[in-house]
Write a protein that holds these residues in place. Sequence first.
Motif, PDB file in Angstrom:
ATOM      1  N   LEU A  98       1.278  -1.031  -0.195  1.00 17.33           N
ATOM      2  CA  LEU A  98       0.114   0.223   0.224  1.00 17.33           C
ATOM      3  C   LEU A  98       0.940   0.680   0.024  1.00 17.33           C
ATOM      4  N   LEU A  99       1.565   1.532   0.492  1.00 17.68           N
ATOM      5  CA  LEU A  99       2.581   2.318   0.860  1.00 17.68           C
ATOM      6  C   LEU A  99       3.530   2.440  -0.774  1.00 17.68           C
ATOM      7  N   GLU A 120       2.039   2.381  -2.989  1.00 20.59           N
ATOM      8  CA  GLU A 120       1.486   2.394  -4.632  1.00 20.59           C
ATOM      9  C   GLU A 120       0.722   3.632  -3.956  1.00 20.59           C
ATOM     10  N   GLN A 121       1.264   4.284  -2.977  1.00 17.23           N
ATOM     11  CA  GLN A 121       0.647   5.305  -1.875  1.00 17.23           C
ATOM     12  C   GLN A 121       2.069   6.407  -1.480  1.00 17.23           C
ATOM     13  N   ILE A 122       3.349   6.030  -2.564  1.00 19.43           N
ATOM     14  CA  ILE A 122       4.443   6.965  -2.131  1.00 19.43           C
ATOM     15  C   ILE A 122       3.854   8.513  -1.580  1.00 19.43           C
ATOM     16  N   GLU A 123       3.275   9.372  -2.168  1.00 20.66           N
ATOM     17  CA  GLU A 123       2.562  10.718  -2.005  1.00 20.66           C
ATOM     18  C   GLU A 123       3.117  10.387   0.307  1.00 20.66           C
ATOM     19  N   LEU A 124       2.731   9.432   0.539  1.00 24.84           N
ATOM     20  CA  LEU A 124       2.235   9.683   1.757  1.00 24.84           C
ATOM     21  C   LEU A 124       3.865  10.216   2.509  1.00 24.84           C
ATOM     22  N   LEU A 125       4.942   9.698   2.137  1.00 23.08           N
ATOM     23  CA  LEU A 125       6.814  10.153   2.087  1.00 23.08           C
ATOM     24  C   LEU A 125       6.745  11.280   2.341  1.00 23.08           C
ATOM     25  N   GLY A 126       5.561  11.959   1.637  1.00 22.18           N
ATOM     26  CA  GLY A 126       5.792  13.803   1.325  1.00 22.18           C
ATOM     27  C   GLY A 126       5.177  14.061  -0.491  1.00 22.18           C
TER      28      GLY A 126
END
Length: 231
Positions: free
Chosen positions: A118-119, A121-127
């Motif tokens: 999931l991370l 796929e949603q790598i923008e959660l890192l910034g």
Amino acid sequence: MRLVVAECSVDYAGRLSAHLDPARRVLMLKADGSVLVHADGGSYKPLNWMSPPCSLAVEEPDEDVAATGVREVWRVTHGKTGDVLVIRIHELIVDEQVELGIDPGLVKDGVEADLQRLLAEQIELLGDGHSLVRREYMTAIGPVDILARDAGGVSVAVEIKRRGDIDGVEQLTRYLELMNRDPHLAPVSGVFAAQEIKPQARTLAEDRGIRCLVLDYDAMRGVEVGPARLF
């Protein structure tokens, strides 16, 4: 791997100093160059150790040291810091060389595997501006969960846990130490990501310049969790 059971004393000199009086201990000399000193207690943690890169030199004791019953002196020197682990062997009880072969690596449980996917796929959660390079980026000591790049193109190594404790921070620290020796990757920053991060782990991570990220598993899966209702 070389496994040795010996009556030995141990001294560590470097950023801190430590001494172990003579006793029977297990010495592990691993293929990656690390040397670990274990007792028959204290769970899985060694009493003392030297991480790679390091070199081992076996020396004859001088007359004064030999007079105390020491047969060999093992001097383990870290290649970067110059820290020294000195093991004085009084008696060798077991000395075995064991070929372990290639380890397939740790298979994560369902939640950790899902968090990694999931991370990624949603790598923008890192910034903002982060992009995925790959999952399971292999190093000499195992795979980093995610390798990404930030908006400025700097490499970012991410270690993912369900519950983030000190051992997870230590694991990421070892990965970062290796990855920062690679001129194609360096500099590499670190992110320690978990559903829950223990205060001690957060303190250690921040002290080492590692960013902490708390992951909301339900939100990442798109599951809405509303207030509890009777019906």
